[in-house]
Scaffold this active site. Structure first.
Site, PDB file in Angstrom:
ATOM      1  N   SER A   1      83.388  27.335  75.091  1.00  0.00           N
ATOM      2  CA  SER A   1      84.362  27.740  74.057  1.00  0.00           C
ATOM      3  C   SER A   1      84.261  29.227  73.733  1.00  0.00           C
ATOM      4  CB  SER A   1      84.142  26.909  72.781  1.00  0.00           C
ATOM      5  OG  SER A   1      82.798  27.016  72.347  1.00  0.00           O
TER       6      SER A   1
ATOM      7  N   ASN B   1      76.214  21.537  65.342  1.00  0.00           N
ATOM      8  CA  ASN B   1      77.220  20.708  64.671  1.00  0.00           C
ATOM      9  C   ASN B   1      77.432  21.112  63.207  1.00  0.00           C
ATOM     10  OD1 ASN B   1      77.030  19.499  67.112  1.00  0.00           O
ATOM     11  ND2 ASN B   1      76.223  17.535  66.399  1.00  0.00           N
TER      12      ASN B   1
ATOM     13  N   HIS C   1     126.224  21.640  53.569  1.00  0.00           N
ATOM     14  CA  HIS C   1     126.733  21.243  54.900  1.00  0.00           C
ATOM     15  C   HIS C   1     127.256  22.457  55.670  1.00  0.00           C
ATOM     16  CE1 HIS C   1     126.669  17.121  53.228  1.00  0.00           C
ATOM     17  NE2 HIS C   1     127.171  17.712  52.144  1.00  0.00           N
TER      18      HIS C   1
ATOM     19  N   SER D   1     120.962  44.185  74.085  1.00  0.00           N
ATOM     20  CA  SER D   1     121.123  43.340  75.269  1.00  0.00           C
ATOM     21  C   SER D   1     121.038  44.218  76.509  1.00  0.00           C
ATOM     22  CB  SER D   1     122.492  42.648  75.202  1.00  0.00           C
ATOM     23  OG  SER D   1     122.928  42.290  76.500  1.00  0.00           O
TER      24      SER D   1
ATOM     25  N   LYS E   1     125.715  44.800  71.826  1.00  0.00           N
ATOM     26  CA  LYS E   1     124.929  43.828  71.080  1.00  0.00           C
ATOM     27  C   LYS E   1     123.840  44.431  70.194  1.00  0.00           C
ATOM     28  CE  LYS E   1     125.251  40.051  71.026  1.00  0.00           C
ATOM     29  NZ  LYS E   1     124.690  38.972  71.860  1.00  0.00           N
TER      30      LYS E   1
ATOM     31  N   ASN F   1     120.881  42.354  68.207  1.00  0.00           N
ATOM     32  CA  ASN F   1     120.434  40.961  68.060  1.00  0.00           C
ATOM     33  C   ASN F   1     119.258  40.805  67.094  1.00  0.00           C
ATOM     34  OD1 ASN F   1     122.334  40.086  69.956  1.00  0.00           O
ATOM     35  ND2 ASN F   1     120.954  40.516  71.655  1.00  0.00           N
TER      36      ASN F   1
ATOM     37  N   GLU G   1     114.629  35.257  65.153  1.00  0.00           N
ATOM     38  CA  GLU G   1     114.732  34.181  66.154  1.00  0.00           C
ATOM     39  C   GLU G   1     113.353  33.782  66.659  1.00  0.00           C
ATOM     40  OE1 GLU G   1     117.513  35.261  69.303  1.00  0.00           O
ATOM     41  OE2 GLU G   1     118.840  36.078  67.794  1.00  0.00           O
TER      42      GLU G   1
ATOM     43  N   TYR H   1      79.590  13.807  64.848  1.00  0.00           N
ATOM     44  CA  TYR H   1      80.171  14.877  65.654  1.00  0.00           C
ATOM     45  C   TYR H   1      80.516  14.374  67.052  1.00  0.00           C
ATOM     46  CZ  TYR H   1      80.883  19.157  68.260  1.00  0.00           C
ATOM     47  OH  TYR H   1      81.448  20.136  69.045  1.00  0.00           O
TER      48      TYR H   1
ATOM     49  N   GLN I   1      85.712  20.515  69.070  1.00  0.00           N
ATOM     50  CA  GLN I   1      85.836  21.901  69.542  1.00  0.00           C
ATOM     51  C   GLN I   1      87.317  22.293  69.660  1.00  0.00           C
ATOM     52  OE1 GLN I   1      83.003  23.424  72.497  1.00  0.00           O
ATOM     53  NE2 GLN I   1      84.742  23.687  73.880  1.00  0.00           N
TER      54      GLN I   1
END
Ligand code: ARG
Length: 460
Positions: free
Chosen positions: A22, A109, A155, A276, A282, A284, A289, A316, A321
């Protein structure tokens, strides 16, 4: 240096070592692992396991290890399977074999559970500060455009006029709930597991209360089996982070809609927009987003963690992990998204002319007309039906409610007199909604003042 191996005759398969290691993602826990190890060193000294000289030597060396990490010059060895191994290996290199005594009575642990809690006790307040920063921008924009009326939707159809400030403050309130969730996650994390050993409790007579105090925890865990396998605090943090992203995603969507040509209510500053590669015209909203898009991965990490916990036997298990990458990614994603939304909104401008043009039409004061009839004693269902007929009349002629003459209006009902015409204006519609939480300018001003107090931590 391996932390285990005495009972093994054969070598570890390199593929398995890579799979189980890890260090690639838990190295960022180094400040917490070092803090935790230093506190344990003092506890071992108090318990007579380490001499004063040894404890001093270890804590001095731990500071060297910390600065090596801080300066980016810590050299990893192939045998460093996780941050705990790496720190202990380097410690022994620096002080000699007595450094290995820090492992006495402690397990990775209880150590890793402690590190993760310390990480969150830092991350939650830092994220809260960033949430506050975005809330301030929302409050500032609300103040800057306090007069601006825009169409309110249900709506995604025009419904009733509202103040832009009211809309911006709606997001501020969502974020306030995120602050509460982050605080909750931090208080779940605020319990010390160290001293639980591998599972049954350490065999060394350490003062866990003192350990907790040294590490800044408010309390100690009551059950060692639970303590080493509990990651509820990680789940709670991931839930708080997911909710924050859901709110940022809603804000993003609102910004994207406002900036569309069809709405035309807001403009992104060049510094927070993209172009773009093909279409020269464009501009954007890629920032919002991406924030909207990144919400999925944070929600995914919450789902992944809940699934890790489900069916986990005591105590554990290595499954745990898997708590790290998702949490770290979620923390980083939320921090980056908050910064982008703050920058984007801070530099955004609103178009007062377009807002006025949009708010005048769309029959958005039809409810006010029905309310007027109800105030004259008409039963609301009847008022609703009657105003519906007036709207249909206008729709068929392609006119707005405000274009109706007094004569046309009174043709529908005697109650629709001259006074009724005065209900059709946007300003009177807003002014009528002066309840707490309503969109009347005076209510929104009060709301803004309270919001400012709230984000400064001075109000309920
Ligand atoms: N890297 C592990 C984790 O993140 C901690 C090590 C515990 N390993 C073990 N074999 N008991 O959970």
């Amino acid at each position: 240096m391996k932390m285990w191996g005495g009972r093994f005759a054969g070598e570890t398969d390199p593929g398995f070592l890579e799979f189980s290691s890890s260090i690639g993602f838990d190295a960022r826990l180094y400040p917490y692992d070092i803090e935790c190890t230093a506190a344990w060193t003092y506890a071992l000294e108090d318990a007579g396991v380490l001499s004063g000289d040894e404890a001093g030597g270890i804590c001095g060396a731990l500071e060297t290890v910390r600065s090596e990490f801080d300066d980016g010059i810590f050299e990893f060895e192939p045998s460093d399977e996780d941050i705990h191994t790496a720190v202990e290996r380097r410690l022994v290199e620096l002080v000699g074999s007595y450094g290995g005594k820090v492992r006495t009575g402690r397990s990775r642990n209880d150590q890793v559970a402690t590190d993760m809690r310390l990480f969150l006790l830092d991350a939650c307040p830092a994220l809260t500060a960033s949430v506050r920063g975005l809330q301030e921008v929302l409050a500032d924009k609300a103040e800057e455009y306090i007069e601006l009326v825009i169409p309110g939707h249900t709506h995604l159809q025009q419904a009733q006029p509202v103040l832009l400030a009211h809309t911006l403050l709606a997001f501020l309130h969502m974020l306030e709930r995120d602050v509460a969730l982050l605080n909750q996650a931090a208080s779940l994390a605020d319990i010390l597991p160290l001293g639980s050993g591998a599972l049954a409790g350490t065999g060394i007579a350490v003062d866990r209360g003192l350990l907790a105090e040294r590490l800044g925890f408010s309390g100690v865990s009551e059950n060692s089996l639970d303590a080493v396998s509990d990651r509820d605090f990680v789940c709670a943090a991931l839930f708080a982070l997911t909710m924050t992203m859901v709110h940022l995603s809603r804000l993003s969507e609102q910004v994207i809609l406002w900036c569309s040509s069809e709405f035309g209510l807001a403009r992104l500053d060049d510094s927070w927009a993209s172009g773009s590669s093909l279409m020269p015209q464009k501009k954007n909203p890629d920032g919002p987003e991406l924030v909207r898009g990144k919400t999925g991965r944070v929600a995914g990490s919450l789902m992944a963690m809940l699934t890790v916990m489900k069916g986990l036997p005591l105590a554990y298990n290595r499954d745990l992990q898997e708590d790290k990458e998702g949490l770290f990614d979620a923390v980083d994603t939320v921090a980056a998204s908050l910064a982008v939304m703050k920058g984007t909104l801070g530099a955004m401008t609103f178009d007062a002319g377009r807002a006025a043009a949009l708010s005048e039409g769309g029959f958005m004061t039809a409810t006010d007309l029905a309310d007027y009839l109800a105030s004259k004693g008409m039963e609301f269902p009847e008022a609703h039906r009657l105003v519906g007929e007036v709207v249909a009349y206008c729709v068929n002629r392609g006119i707005e409610l405000t274009s109706l003459s007094a004569a046309e209006l009174s043709g529908f009902s005697d109650e629709l007199d001259e006074e009724a015409l005065s209900c059709l204006g946007v300003d009177s519609s807003l002014a009528r909604r002066s309840v707490t939480g309503g969109t009347a300018p005076e209510s929104v001003r009060r709301q803004l003042a309270r919001a400012r107090e709230m984000i400064a931590g001075r109000a309920p």
